[in-house]
Scaffold this motif. Structure first.
Motif, mmCIF file in Angstrom:
data_model
loop_
_atom_site.group_PDB
_atom_site.id
_atom_site.type_symbol
_atom_site.label_atom_id
_atom_site.label_comp_id
_atom_site.label_asym_id
_atom_site.label_seq_id
_atom_site.Cartn_x
_atom_site.Cartn_y
_atom_site.Cartn_z
ATOM 1 N N SER A 146 0.825 -1.203 0.000
ATOM 2 C CA SER A 146 0.000 0.000 0.000
ATOM 3 C C SER A 146 0.862 1.256 0.000
ATOM 4 N N LEU A 147 1.940 1.232 0.768
ATOM 5 C CA LEU A 147 2.843 2.377 0.796
ATOM 6 C C LEU A 147 3.394 2.653 -0.598
ATOM 7 N N LEU A 148 3.842 1.601 -1.263
ATOM 8 C CA LEU A 148 4.415 1.786 -2.593
ATOM 9 C C LEU A 148 3.371 2.214 -3.617
ATOM 10 N N LEU A 149 2.242 1.539 -3.629
ATOM 11 C CA LEU A 149 1.245 1.834 -4.654
ATOM 12 C C LEU A 149 0.495 3.128 -4.381
ATOM 13 N N GLU A 195 0.421 8.023 -5.785
ATOM 14 C CA GLU A 195 -0.552 9.114 -5.705
ATOM 15 C C GLU A 195 0.128 10.456 -5.478
ATOM 16 N N GLU A 196 1.127 10.496 -4.623
ATOM 17 C CA GLU A 196 1.803 11.778 -4.389
ATOM 18 C C GLU A 196 2.587 12.219 -5.625
ATOM 19 N N LEU A 197 3.232 11.299 -6.292
ATOM 20 C CA LEU A 197 3.951 11.674 -7.513
ATOM 21 C C LEU A 197 2.990 12.193 -8.575
ATOM 22 N N PHE A 198 1.843 11.540 -8.708
ATOM 23 C CA PHE A 198 0.895 11.985 -9.730
ATOM 24 C C PHE A 198 0.121 13.235 -9.307
ATOM 25 N N TYR A 199 -0.596 13.159 -8.197
ATOM 26 C CA TYR A 199 -1.512 14.250 -7.839
ATOM 27 C C TYR A 199 -0.798 15.513 -7.381
ATOM 28 N N ARG A 200 0.296 15.406 -6.693
ATOM 29 C CA ARG A 200 0.978 16.606 -6.219
ATOM 30 C C ARG A 200 2.100 17.016 -7.176
ATOM 31 N N ILE A 219 5.116 11.788 0.881
ATOM 32 C CA ILE A 219 4.996 10.333 0.800
ATOM 33 C C ILE A 219 4.971 9.735 2.200
ATOM 34 N N PHE A 220 5.793 10.265 3.092
ATOM 35 C CA PHE A 220 5.823 9.787 4.475
ATOM 36 C C PHE A 220 4.468 10.011 5.153
ATOM 37 N N MET A 221 3.905 11.227 5.022
ATOM 38 C CA MET A 221 2.608 11.522 5.638
ATOM 39 C C MET A 221 1.502 10.664 5.043
ATOM 40 N N HIS A 222 1.487 10.539 3.730
ATOM 41 C CA HIS A 222 0.477 9.729 3.063
ATOM 42 C C HIS A 222 0.613 8.271 3.488
ATOM 43 N N GLY A 223 1.835 7.804 3.595
ATOM 44 C CA GLY A 223 2.056 6.432 4.053
ATOM 45 C C GLY A 223 1.542 6.211 5.460
ATOM 46 N N LEU A 224 1.737 7.188 6.333
ATOM 47 C CA LEU A 224 1.209 7.075 7.696
ATOM 48 C C LEU A 224 -0.311 7.087 7.715
ATOM 49 N N MET A 225 -0.917 7.872 6.829
ATOM 50 C CA MET A 225 -2.385 7.893 6.767
ATOM 51 C C MET A 225 -2.928 6.520 6.371
ATOM 52 N N ASN A 226 -2.215 5.837 5.512
ATOM 53 C CA ASN A 226 -2.669 4.526 5.034
ATOM 54 C C ASN A 226 -2.198 3.386 5.920
ATOM 55 N N PHE A 227 -1.231 3.646 6.777
ATOM 56 C CA PHE A 227 -0.631 2.584 7.573
ATOM 57 C C PHE A 227 -1.615 2.082 8.617
ATOM 58 N N PRO A 228 -1.792 0.782 8.722
ATOM 59 C CA PRO A 228 -2.716 0.256 9.735
ATOM 60 C C PRO A 228 -2.145 0.453 11.137
ATOM 61 N N MET A 229 -2.734 1.357 11.882
ATOM 62 C CA MET A 229 -2.257 1.652 13.232
ATOM 63 C C MET A 229 -2.318 0.417 14.131
ATOM 64 N N TYR A 230 -3.087 -0.546 13.713
ATOM 65 C CA TYR A 230 -3.173 -1.801 14.468
ATOM 66 C C TYR A 230 -1.795 -2.451 14.588
ATOM 67 N N LEU A 231 -0.945 -2.290 13.563
ATOM 68 C CA LEU A 231 0.404 -2.860 13.617
ATOM 69 C C LEU A 231 1.222 -2.249 14.746
ATOM 70 N N ILE A 232 0.938 -1.015 15.089
ATOM 71 C CA ILE A 232 1.650 -0.356 16.180
ATOM 72 C C ILE A 232 0.963 -0.638 17.511
ATOM 73 N N THR A 233 -0.354 -0.479 17.537
ATOM 74 C CA THR A 233 -1.070 -0.614 18.806
ATOM 75 C C THR A 233 -1.164 -2.057 19.304
ATOM 76 N N MET A 234 -1.027 -3.029 18.421
ATOM 77 C CA MET A 234 -1.132 -4.423 18.847
ATOM 78 C C MET A 234 -0.045 -4.783 19.848
ATOM 79 N N TRP A 235 1.093 -4.108 19.791
ATOM 80 C CA TRP A 235 2.178 -4.402 20.716
ATOM 81 C C TRP A 235 1.844 -3.947 22.138
#
Length: 149
Positions: free
Chosen positions: A48-51, A56-61, A130-146
């Motif tokens: 998801s981060l890559l796609l 999206e940031e390269l195209f839209y912005r 790209i970093f911000m967009h990646g964080l928006m898409n990143f499943p926070m569950y991967l962080i909070t599950m710990w």
């Protein structure tokens, strides 16, 4: 490194840090429960981060908004690219009727598109977008599950 290039990273990093705090601590955000194992979820998040974030940031912005700025000016370009980005999300994330899905995408993604568009117009730093967009898409569950153990 010149003073200008240092400022190009330090100033937007402060904005990203503030945004990240508000984004992660937002009481209106929905917690997601994923019914898959950790590695599958991590692989999906990486793809998801890559796609999404990169393309999206390269195209839209970088590509679209930059060209629209030359033709329309900064704010009209930000608004047009934000609306187009939001409408794109209606097609790929819409789950209700056409009007409901479009309204939801215009509010949610349109506002984020305005923020990302302004960020691009002001700082011209695609990596932080790209970093911000990646964080928006990143499943926070991967962080909070710990913390749930």
């Amino acid at each position: 490194m010149t003073v200008k290039s240092v400022r190009r990273w330090k100033t937007p990093l402060l904005v990203v840090a503030v945004w990240l705090v508000f984004y992660l601590l937002n009481p209106m955000s929905e917690a997601s429960n994923y019914e898959m194992d950790f590695l599958t979820l991590l692989a999906g998040a990486s793809i998801s981060l890559l796609l999404n974030a990169v393309l999206e940031e390269l195209f839209y912005r970088k590509w679209l908004q930059s060209r629209l700025e030359a033709a329309l000016g900064i704010w009209p370009a930000i608004c047009v690219s934000a609306v187009l980005w939001a409408l794109w999300h209606t097609g790929i994330q819409g789950s209700g009727g056409l009007i409901d899905s479009t309204a939801h995408a215009l509010v949610l993604h349109g506002i984020m598109g305005l923020f990302l568009g302004y960020f691009w117009a002001k700082y011209r730093n695609i990596w932080l977008l790209i970093f911000m967009h990646g964080l928006m898409n990143f499943p926070m569950y991967l962080i909070t599950m710990w913390f749930e153990r």
